[in-house]
Structures are given as C-alpha cells and as structure tokens.
Write a protein that holds these residues in place. Structure first.
Motif, PDB file in Angstrom:
ATOM      1  N   VAL A 308       0.767  -1.098  -0.066  1.00  0.00           N
ATOM      2  CA  VAL A 308       0.116   0.060   0.145  1.00  0.00           C
ATOM      3  C   VAL A 308       0.882   1.426   0.074  1.00  0.00           C
ATOM      4  CG1 VAL A 308      -1.797   1.328   1.288  1.00  0.00           C
ATOM      5  CG2 VAL A 308      -1.967  -1.148   0.977  1.00  0.00           C
ATOM      6  N   ILE A 309       2.004   1.333   0.616  1.00  0.00           N
ATOM      7  CA  ILE A 309       2.771   2.497   0.964  1.00  0.00           C
ATOM      8  C   ILE A 309       3.302   2.899  -0.490  1.00  0.00           C
ATOM      9  CG2 ILE A 309       5.074   3.457   1.819  1.00  0.00           C
ATOM     10  CD1 ILE A 309       4.372   1.680   4.345  1.00  0.00           C
ATOM     11  N   SER A 314       0.436  10.376  -2.314  1.00  0.00           N
ATOM     12  CA  SER A 314       1.403  11.566  -1.503  1.00  0.00           C
ATOM     13  C   SER A 314       1.833  11.220  -0.173  1.00  0.00           C
ATOM     14  CB  SER A 314       0.704  12.524  -1.608  1.00  0.00           C
ATOM     15  OG  SER A 314       1.254  13.798  -0.664  1.00  0.00           O
ATOM     16  N   THR A 315       3.027  11.479   0.105  1.00  0.00           N
ATOM     17  CA  THR A 315       3.423  11.463   1.361  1.00  0.00           C
ATOM     18  C   THR A 315       3.880  12.603   1.989  1.00  0.00           C
ATOM     19  OG1 THR A 315       5.784  11.104   0.612  1.00  0.00           O
ATOM     20  CG2 THR A 315       4.564   9.065   0.881  1.00  0.00           C
ATOM     21  N   GLU A 319       1.898  10.282   5.338  1.00  0.00           N
ATOM     22  CA  GLU A 319       0.829   9.302   4.896  1.00  0.00           C
ATOM     23  C   GLU A 319       1.362   7.960   5.314  1.00  0.00           C
ATOM     24  OE1 GLU A 319      -0.983  12.560   2.933  1.00  0.00           O
ATOM     25  OE2 GLU A 319       1.051  11.740   3.155  1.00  0.00           O
ATOM     26  N   HIS A 320       2.742   7.681   4.653  1.00  0.00           N
ATOM     27  CA  HIS A 320       3.387   6.671   4.766  1.00  0.00           C
ATOM     28  C   HIS A 320       3.928   6.070   6.316  1.00  0.00           C
ATOM     29  CE1 HIS A 320       6.452   9.867   4.990  1.00  0.00           C
ATOM     30  NE2 HIS A 320       7.381   8.983   5.221  1.00  0.00           N
ATOM     31  N   CYS A 321       3.722   6.985   7.097  1.00  0.00           N
ATOM     32  CA  CYS A 321       3.927   6.510   8.456  1.00  0.00           C
ATOM     33  C   CYS A 321       2.536   6.243   9.440  1.00  0.00           C
ATOM     34  CB  CYS A 321       4.809   7.765   9.506  1.00  0.00           C
ATOM     35  SG  CYS A 321       6.442   7.978   8.635  1.00  0.00           S
ATOM     36  N   GLU A 322       1.554   6.537   8.623  1.00  0.00           N
ATOM     37  CA  GLU A 322       0.371   6.197   9.215  1.00  0.00           C
ATOM     38  C   GLU A 322      -0.034   4.662   9.165  1.00  0.00           C
ATOM     39  OE1 GLU A 322      -2.157  10.269   9.091  1.00  0.00           O
ATOM     40  OE2 GLU A 322      -2.265   9.038   7.238  1.00  0.00           O
ATOM     41  N   VAL A 464       1.972   9.270  14.541  1.00  0.00           N
ATOM     42  CA  VAL A 464       2.582  10.335  13.614  1.00  0.00           C
ATOM     43  C   VAL A 464       1.490  11.201  13.619  1.00  0.00           C
ATOM     44  CG1 VAL A 464       1.946   9.488  11.322  1.00  0.00           C
ATOM     45  CG2 VAL A 464       3.719  11.059  11.545  1.00  0.00           C
ATOM     46  N   MET A 465       1.978  12.650  13.524  1.00  0.00           N
ATOM     47  CA  MET A 465       1.013  13.805  13.582  1.00  0.00           C
ATOM     48  C   MET A 465       0.668  13.731  11.671  1.00  0.00           C
ATOM     49  SD  MET A 465       0.221  14.811  16.255  1.00  0.00           S
ATOM     50  CE  MET A 465      -0.490  16.535  16.010  1.00  0.00           C
ATOM     51  N   GLY A 466      -0.039  13.509  11.156  1.00  0.00           N
ATOM     52  CA  GLY A 466      -0.278  13.238   9.980  1.00  0.00           C
ATOM     53  C   GLY A 466      -1.688  13.604   9.422  1.00  0.00           C
ATOM     54  N   THR A 467      -2.653  12.862   8.989  1.00  0.00           N
ATOM     55  CA  THR A 467      -3.786  13.302   8.256  1.00  0.00           C
ATOM     56  C   THR A 467      -4.793  12.802   9.352  1.00  0.00           C
ATOM     57  OG1 THR A 467      -4.059  11.289   7.009  1.00  0.00           O
ATOM     58  CG2 THR A 467      -2.742  13.073   6.155  1.00  0.00           C
ATOM     59  N   LYS A 468      -4.739  12.120  10.397  1.00  0.00           N
ATOM     60  CA  LYS A 468      -5.805  11.631  11.095  1.00  0.00           C
ATOM     61  C   LYS A 468      -5.585  11.974  12.501  1.00  0.00           C
ATOM     62  CE  LYS A 468      -6.623   7.725   8.126  1.00  0.00           C
ATOM     63  NZ  LYS A 468      -6.802   6.110   7.922  1.00  0.00           N
TER      64      LYS A 468
END
Length: 767
Positions: A308-309, A314-315, A319-322, A464-468
């Motif tokens: 998936v990664i 986009s990263t 996103e690649h750490c979520e 991670v402080m990402g998208t969620k």
C-alpha cells in the motif's frame, strides 16, 4: 502386480486357469495362457465398488474423461490410503492362503514365461508407465497390467510403486493450474505484509514446480502403499496436534480468532486438495511460519505494508507513517534478533539494554553526541540526554518546573503527551516525579527510537502527526511537550496544533522547546511569527519564555483557555470553531480538520474542572460520572468503586500469588480491555506501567482512565496493534475474546450483497 490404485486385488485366480497353467509346459501354450489371464483381469479389478466410486469421484474433480477401470486418481493420497486400510486388512488373511496355494504353480510358469518374453515385457512396462503418467486410458495399460500379474509379489509391489510415482506426476500436472491461480492471489498478500512477491514465490516453490509436487506425492504414495500404519499416524498428526483435553480448553478462548487471523486449518479448507502441497510440507502439522518481510525482527504489519505504501498518491503529510493494515491479517511469527536475551530489569533498563535485543547503531552514530544512545560493549547505554537536554533529562525537567511552578510535576501535572519523543528519556526520568508520559514518534529514519524506549521499559507508542486524529479522546492530557519534535505546527491553518488543542485539557500547558524560540536565524524568526499569530488566534496564553543556559536552549510555555470568552470575542473566526455535530471524542480513523471545539463550561460535564491531584485521582470517581449509568448497570460511581474493589482482590489474591508469574521480570503490561482501568490501578505499588486499551466497539471509558491518571488508547482488535514485536512482558484480556465472537456473529448475520456488508464481515474477522 501393477493394478489401479483404487482396485482391490485379493490374489484369487479362477480354478480353470490354475489347472490350465499346471498342464501347460510348452512355451506356445504359455502365451495362450497369458492371453487368457489378460481377458479375465478386468472383472477382478472391478470387484470392489467402493474403490471404483473413489476413482469416479476423483475423476470428476480432475474434470477428465478417463477409463474407469485402470486410471489412478490424482486425489489426496494419504486420505485415500486411509480409506483402503479397512479393505486391505479384510482381504489380507484370505489372499495369503490363496497366494500360498498358487505360489508353486505360478513360480514354475513364471520361469518359462519370463525367459521367453523378457524383452517384450520390458518394452511394454516402459510404455505402461508413460501412459499412466499422462493419464491416458488406453488399452496398453490393460495389456501391461495383465502381463505383470505373472510376476512374483515382490516385483509386483515394485511396479506398483512405479505406477504410483506416475500417478504423482499426473497429480502435480492436474493441480498445477489451480496452484498457479492460487499463487497469483497470494503474491499481493505477501507484499502487503511488507515483503516483495518474490518472497512468497520462494516459499511456494512446491506449488509452482511440478517436480517438487512429484517428489512430495511420490513420498506420500510410498507411505500409503508400503506402510498403512504410518499413513494413519501422519494423517492424525496433521489433524490433531494437541491432546484432546488441552485442545478443547484452548478452543474455548481461541475459536473466535480463527476467521481473520488465518490458521493453517482455515487455509486448508479454502485451498482444499489441489493446494495441499503448501500445507503438507510441515510434517508435524504446525501452521505457523516465520514472517519473510523486509522489516525482519522489527516487523509491524500495519506500518510495514509496503504494498500500500508504494501506491500512496502522496507522502507530504507523512501518510507513509500512518496505519495501512493488510486486508488479511498476517499469520506468521516475527523472528527474534540473533543473540536476543531476556530484557534487563527495571530500573537498570532505563540506563542500558542488551545490544542484540535492538541491534541498531545508526541512532548512536547520528545522535550519540547529544547523549541519546551509545554503544558500550554488549550494551546500548542511555546517558539520559536529548537534542534539547544534552546534559541530562533531569536538569531539563527541573528547568521546566522552575520556569513555571504551577506545572507541579506529579501533582497537578500527572498525565502528559510527549510528541516526537526520540528514545523517551524525558518520559523515563519524569517517572521519578510521579508523572507518566505517553511518548510517541513515527517509525521513520530515526530507526528504532520507540523500540529503544519500550525495551528500556518506558511508556511509548508508534504514531505520527499526519492526516488523522490521534487515538485519544478529547481533553485528557494535563500537558503536551515538544522538544525539537520536527512538526510544522504553523502550516495549513495550524491543523496539527489544533489536534493538540483537542487532546489538551482546558487549562493545560503546551511546552515548545525548539530553535524558533531562542534563535534569530531568518527561518526561525519566520516560524516564530507564524506560531505567535496562530497561538493568539487559538486563544492560548503565552505564559513564559525561558532560557536554559546549561543546555543553550529555550522553551515557550502556553496555556489553553478554560472558558469560551476569548473564542466569542475574536475579530476573525480563524481558525474556525468546529460544527456542533463534530464529536471531539471521535478519534479512530477520523481525518483532521482545522477547527477548534468549544471549552465545556457546564459543571457536570467532563473538562469543566481539573481532576484531583495525584494520587487521589486514581481512586476517586470522576465528578462528571454522577449523572451516568455504569458499564455493569449500576450507577456509574458505584460501578467504578465495585470494579476497583474487584481488581484489587483479583490481583492480591490470585495474580500476585497464584499464577506463577515472576513479577520482578514484568515491566510493560497491556490490558486489552481495560473498562475503568481497575486492573492497572490495582498494580499501582508494583514497578510496572500499563497500556490500557479500550476497543472501539466497547463502551467509551477511556476518558475515565485518563481522569484517574493512567494512560491508554483506542484500538480495533480486528487489526494489528501499532507496536514493535516483543514490546510487552504481560498481556491481560478479561472478557475480550468472547465479546469479539459476539461481534462477529452479529456482523455475519447481516444480509449479504452490499459492499458495506461485505466490508463489515471482513472487519468482523478479528476473532
């Protein structure tokens, strides 16, 4: 004799032929007798209707139009051999007496026949073997099988094994197409477990290579025809590994896991006979295998899903750490590092761990000058430093306290969040102050930073402080800390800083120790101006900016408001207030939004008052439970008190004395279904810490756990947990698996057809 595999030959020969054989001496009459034997062999082979039914059944699976009299079946050799055991035993006693009577007669004829037809027999044997291998029901098979009846029993058995070998080849050919189809489906699954498709192909060579299938089937058929007892024992081993009592006891609790965490039993049911080679390789019947993934001993399924990664659009926002969990949960075992040893006991583990338990040196090379971690002989040592506190975390902790005494480590400030924690030395030394820090960092180029922390016995998690949103409810942390955590708080409307605002308790503090606070480089000055504007619009008060002369760093301390007055008086609604329908406690797979939730002002609502000081808050029911009904049906305060009393009794009377656990070797504990956190509270006098998990489909009691001064998070047990292998010394599960089974039954009972229903069923495969 060379006969069909499912044909029962009892060795009886019509008396008229036996008399003829006795009289005939001359070579010419022997040839006539051989022709007569050939014409009488077909009825003998069809004398067993059960065998013929098995042949027909397997030929239907293969889908070929083959002669019903002589063709071997490409079915399960061990299973078929087991079916024939009863026939073989019944016919053994009868056939032995008849064979003994006919032995002298057949031996005399055999001497003459073999002498005259040796060349012809040899040619026809070769032809017969080729015909059986190709599964051709030609008449040549009939001629060959009839002629080989005149040979002795030993030669007959040898030819039988050769025929079976040919049958093994045809079995591999018949199953090759299905095995290749199965292989295509498995390649993506293996890559989603963090490995390339090549890894799975290597593990399935037995399916893709007909020669491998031939060898495996040849060995199985020899066992089936040569030793029926061994066949039965091997088959029983593959079906039943544990003794009856032990197996039934385990199944009571683990049956609910058999759907989603696939076992070899489930795989064998799905793949059935054509794919059996992938299972029968394990002669002992064990279904577990080592994970063949690039992450090796540090494999985390939902973070190392490279299938998936690699396909992420986009990263930019990490996103690649979520979490990206594989659709099918892996059923492999993560290998331990070579040289692994039992972890160093707490509190010594805070200063040193075994090198081979986390054999990574990159962080020591990059951050060693900042006293993060060093390699010292067979140990990794931790001097207690960090990027912002090279001279030790204890001095830095005291520096913060001196900068603003109202922080009151261990009294007012009990539960904190440490963002971008590194090796978590800050949280490790805060434990001396009766402060528990939920430290987190992503699994990124700072290899093993969180794994170092966990091996040291310090509370930490991968995030991670990402998208969620973070997996915590709103308004639960007394303080949030960021020391050079490398998070761009000021960009995109302050979306990430607003997430910290969500989880920070009203009146709580945010400590930001970073270069924009104390350096004057153009980049730092620009960031400081943007942060100042953002925090002001969020109504955060800048309490103090303080400089640490020993470490040469500085820190800014902000405070979240306790009322909505500032929000209502802003000239611009930026960042905007969240909609009334937005639940601030919804935290599982919820996307971030650049908005703020209002502060609760009702005295009966959680967040309107600061909790009791530690340790009173551990035992006293939160004030906002008075108007609620508890999980167990009583009034919430009574439920809370009863739960705490129950777990104190269980821990003192059973867990500490009756389970055989050496508690001096236990440091990291997870309670997989924590409810009120009573189990963790009952362990308060032990040198342990507990990660309290509230499953997403259970009552949302996680705010109560934080109110008590404990830590935890939400999780869906249908998915893998975000942590490194070998993290926890003890796992505690109370009424978890039975509840997951009920959830599975409820979801499975919904009508099929819609995508959401199918997804619900897949999600239900967690038990």
């Amino acid at each position: 004799m060379v006969m069909g595999k499912y044909s029962r030959v009892d060795g009886r020969k019509p008396s008229i032929y036996c008399c003829t054989i006795t009289v005939v001496v001359f070579v010419a009459l022997c040839l006539v007798g051989a022709w007569m034997f050939m014409s009488s062999s077909a009825p003998v082979q069809n004398s067993n209707p059960l065998s013929q039914a098995n042949v027909n059944g397997v030929k239907q699976v293969a889908g070929e139009n083959i002669s019903k009299q002589f063709e071997d079946s490409p079915g399960n050799l061990l299973e078929d051999a087991r079916k024939e055991d009863g026939n073989a035993v019944d016919s053994q006693s009868d056939s032995q007496s008849d064979v003994h009577d006919d032995q002298n007669v057949t031996e005399k004829e055999r001497e003459n026949t073999v002498e005259d037809n040796q060349d012809e027999n040899r040619d026809e044997k070769t032809e017969s073997k080729n015909v059986v291998e190709e599964n051709q029901g030609e008449k040549t098979v009939t001629e060959e099988q009839t002629k080989t009846q005149t040979e002795n029993n030993e030669d007959g058995k040898k030819e039988d094994r050769e025929s079976n070998s040919g049958d093994g080849e045809s079995t591999a050919e018949a199953g090759e197409t299905q095995a290749q189809g199965k292989e295509a489906n498995k390649s993506d699954q293996t890559e989603s477990e963090g490995s390339s498709g090549e890894n799975k192909s290597k593990s399935d060579d037995g399916e893709k290579n007909p020669d491998s299938g031939e060898n495996a089937n040849e060995n199985n058929q020899e066992g089936a025809t040569g030793n029926n007892v061994d066949s039965q024992e091997n088959d029983q081993t593959s079906i039943k590994i544990l003794p009856a009592g032990t197996q039934s006891e385990l199944l009571n609790e683990t049956n609910t896991q058999n759907v989603a965490w696939s076992t070899q039993v489930v795989e064998s049911q799905n793949e059935r006979i054509p794919q059996q080679s992938s299972i029968s390789k394990d002669r002992h019947g064990h279904g577990w295998k080592l994970c063949n993934v690039t992450a090796g001993p540090a494999y985390v399924p939902c973070l190392d899903n490279w299938y998936v990664i690699r396909r992420l659009p986009s990263t930019k926002h990490y996103e690649h750490c979520e979490r990206h969990c594989p659709q099918e949960a892996p059923t492999c075992l993560v290998p331990i590092p070579e040289g692994y040893r039992r972890s160093v006991k707490w509190p010594k583990s805070r200063e040193k761990i075994w090198f081979y338990n986390v054999p990574n040196t990159k962080l020591a090379e990059v951050k060693g000058h900042q006293n993060w971690v060093k390699v010292t002989g067979e140990y990794l040592t931790f001097p207690g430093g960090g990027t912002q506190f090279k001279h030790g975390a204890l001095h830095y902790i005291d520096f913060i306290q001196d900068s603003h005494p109202d922080i009151a480590w261990g009294k007012r400030s009990r539960v904190i969040l440490d963002v971008g924690c590194g090796v978590a030395s800050f949280g490790g030394y805060l434990l001396e102050k009766d402060v528990i820090a939920m430290s987190f960092a992503p699994k990124d180029e700072h290899e093993a930073q969180v794994q170092f922390a966990l091996e040291r016995g310090i509370p930490a998690m991968l995030a991670v402080m990402g998208t969620k949103r973070l997996p915590f409810p709103s308004s639960v942390f007394d303080l949030v800390h960021c020391a050079r955590c490398r998070v761009p708080w000021h960009i995109e409307g302050g979306k990430l800083l607003l997430e910290l605002n969500r989880v920070l308790r009203p009146g709580g503090y945010f400590i930001w120790s970073a270069t924009p606070v104390y350096r004057n480089r153009p980049e730092d000055v620009g960031i400081w101006k943007a942060m100042s504007k953002l925090t002001k619009s969020m109504c955060w008060d800048l309490v103090v900016i303080k400089r640490d002369t020993l470490n040469g760093v500085g820190a800014a301390i902000y405070r979240k408001p306790t009322s909505n007055d500032c929000y209502n008086n802003r000239s611009q609604n930026e960042p905007p207030l969240c909609k009334g329908s937005d639940d601030p406690n919804a935290a599982w797979n919820v996307l971030l939004e650049a908005c703020m939730h209002k502060v609760p002002v009702d005295v009966s609502v959680r967040g309107s008052h600061w909790p009791e000081q530690w340790p009173k808050r551990l035992e006293k029911p939160p004030y906002w439970l008075n108007s609620q009904v508890g999980v167990y049906g009583k009034a919430a305060p009574e439920d809370f008190a009863a739960d705490y009393k129950h777990w104190k009794n269980v821990v003192s009377r059973s867990y500490l004395n009756g389970t055989g656990i050496n508690w001096t070797s236990v440091r990291n504990i997870m309670d997989m279904r924590a409810v009120y956190g009573g189990f963790a509270a009952a362990l308060k006098y032990l040198k342990v810490w507990v990660m309290n998990i509230v499953p997403i489909d259970f009552a949302d009691t996680l705010p109560i756990i934080y109110e008590r001064g404990l830590v935890g998070m939400y999780h869906d047990w249908c998915e893998s947990f975000n942590t490194y292998p070998r993290t926890y010394d003890l796992l505690h599960a109370d009424h978890l698996f039975s509840s997951l089974k009920k959830r599975q039954v409820q979801l499975s009972g919904s009508n099929s057809g819609s995508g959401s229903d199918l997804e619900a069923r897949r999600k239900a495969d967690c038990a």
